[in-house]
Design an enzyme around this catalytic site. Structure first.
Site, PDB file in Angstrom:
ATOM      1  N   VAL A   1       2.048   0.621  -8.619  1.00  0.00           N
ATOM      2  CA  VAL A   1       3.240  -0.374  -8.395  1.00  0.00           C
ATOM      3  C   VAL A   1       3.159  -1.450  -8.591  1.00  0.00           C
ATOM      4  CG1 VAL A   1       4.684  -0.025  -6.396  1.00  0.00           C
ATOM      5  CG2 VAL A   1       3.363   1.640  -5.996  1.00  0.00           C
TER       6      VAL A   1
ATOM      7  N   TYR B   1      -6.539   7.754   5.560  1.00  0.00           N
ATOM      8  CA  TYR B   1      -5.961   7.032   4.653  1.00  0.00           C
ATOM      9  C   TYR B   1      -4.978   6.927   5.745  1.00  0.00           C
ATOM     10  CZ  TYR B   1      -2.885   5.207   0.627  1.00  0.00           C
ATOM     11  OH  TYR B   1      -2.212   4.132  -0.115  1.00  0.00           O
TER      12      TYR B   1
END
Length: 389
Positions: free
Chosen positions: A17, A138
């Protein structure tokens, strides 16, 4: 707030990204960009991050750096996933604040939502029930990150926005079999199974030299190559994938994610998200010259009491569309031109059965996706082939 001369630091600018955001900014005429590779700057090192901000003093920060991986990696490296990501976020966000950064964009993940969240998942279903166990660490790290942004805004009047992308894929994706996400892993497996069947050992060697599997490169003996590939379900004209193939997933082309991110960075403020028509830092205890006063916060926790509780200020970023893992495999098979078989090992975990997000907030802020999944899978395979030439 930001102009074409503003210095923008993109943390993770070599990643999936981050690289797309970097290119999107350049295409829009924002040339004053700052990036550091992991070798140049370890974002888990608090002293190094402070020194970087002391030297560069960026006007804006895009926090696209993270310690990431798929189900297998999340299961094996649970401590790393929570600790590394927390360190990165705490260091970058705290130094951004200490150095007066005007705008910060934090990239999270839709794994923040509960395992059994109502579908499609709205932003306000955050923290309403337990998380999916396989990526809990996470998810907790990313929830902490978005809460940091929200809390700094409420206490100090900052303008930090958190975006939660769905499953991403695109140029610079991670195709390393040990820790890649579902689509690139699937694509590489199918491609290698095709090459084995075709006897294209020169292409297999090129592929493994570019991205070794457990240290095995294209110079290894054929038997050793076949042995290590079999561990990942790659055989002659056959691929075995984890799970049942029935989970539904939503996918977003990374360059679309980048475009959404830059749109939010340039056009969306915290005031737009929480619905305050006139957002003034004075409400939140910042001094009139723009410098933030650490010792003053107005009202309860820095918030404006009349607004009540403010939470779920993050923004979902996705397509609002989904398909099964089996359907995805069919698109990959078509793109690769694979004529073998794809089997699913139901003894392996599926992960969350459905993860569709509600993107109405994003649409209301003026952005919708452009690349549909059928086109995107073909584009990804084209990029992968180019990457191993």
């Amino acid at each position: 707030m930001l102009n074409k001369d503003s210095k923008i630091y993109v943390a993770g600018h070599h990643g999936l990204v981050g690289s797309a955001i970097w290119n999107n900014l350049l295409q829009r005429g924002y040339k004053n960009l700052v990036g550091r590779s992991h070798k140049e700057l370890d974002l888990t090192d608090q002293v190094a991050v402070k020194q970087f901000f002391d030297e560069e003093r960026p006007d804006a920060v895009v926090l696209a750096a993270a310690f990431v991986g798929g189900i297998m990696a999340n299961s094996l490296f649970r401590a790393d996933f929570i600790m590394m990501n927390m360190k990165i976020q705490c260091n970058v966000i705290s130094e951004a604040y200490a150095h007066g950064v005007k705008k910060l964009l934090f990239l999270g993940s839709t794994c923040i939502y509960p395992k059994n969240a109502p579908q499609p998942m709205r932003e306000d279903c955050l923290l309403t029930s337990p998380l999916e166990y396989t990526n809990e660490e996470y998810a907790i790290a990313k929830i902490a990150g978005l809460k940091m942004c929200e809390s700094y805004n409420l206490q100090y009047g900052t303008n930090y926005i958190a975006v939660m992308p769905t499953n991403l894929y695109g140029p610079n994706d991670n195709f390393h079999l040990e820790n890649s996400h579902v689509m690139p892993a699937m694509m590489r497996k199918v491609y290698l199974a095709k090459l084995i069947h075709d006897g294209a050992w020169d292409k297999i060697a090129t592929d493994l030299n570019k991205r070794p599997v457990e240290g095995v490169t294209g110079t290894a003996a054929k038997d050793d190559i076949l042995k290590v590939l079999a561990k990942y379900g790659i055989y002659d004209n056959k691929v075995v994938l984890w799970g049942t193939g029935t989970p539904l997933r939503e996918f977003l082309w990374s360059e679309d994610m980048a475009d959404a991110s830059v749109h939010v960075l340039l056009n969306v403020n915290f005031s737009d998200i929480i619905g305050i028509e006139k957002y003034s830092s004075v409400h939140f205890g910042a001094s009139t010259d723009g410098a933030v006063d650490r010792n003053h916060s107005a009202g309860r926790g820095g918030a404006i009491p009349s607004l009540g509780e403010i939470r779920n200020c993050h923004i979902n970023v996705g397509t609002g569309k989904e398909l099964t893992i089996r359907q995805l495999s069919e698109l990959v098979v078509k793109a690769v031109g694979f004529e073998g078989t794809v089997e699913f090992d139901a003894s392996k975990p599926d992960g969350t059965m459905r993860k569709l997000i509600d993107v109405s907030k994003l649409h209301s802020l003026g952005w919708t996706h452009k690349v549909e999944i059928e086109e995107g899978v073909q584009k990804l395979f084209n990029w992968y082939q180019e990457s191993i030439k």
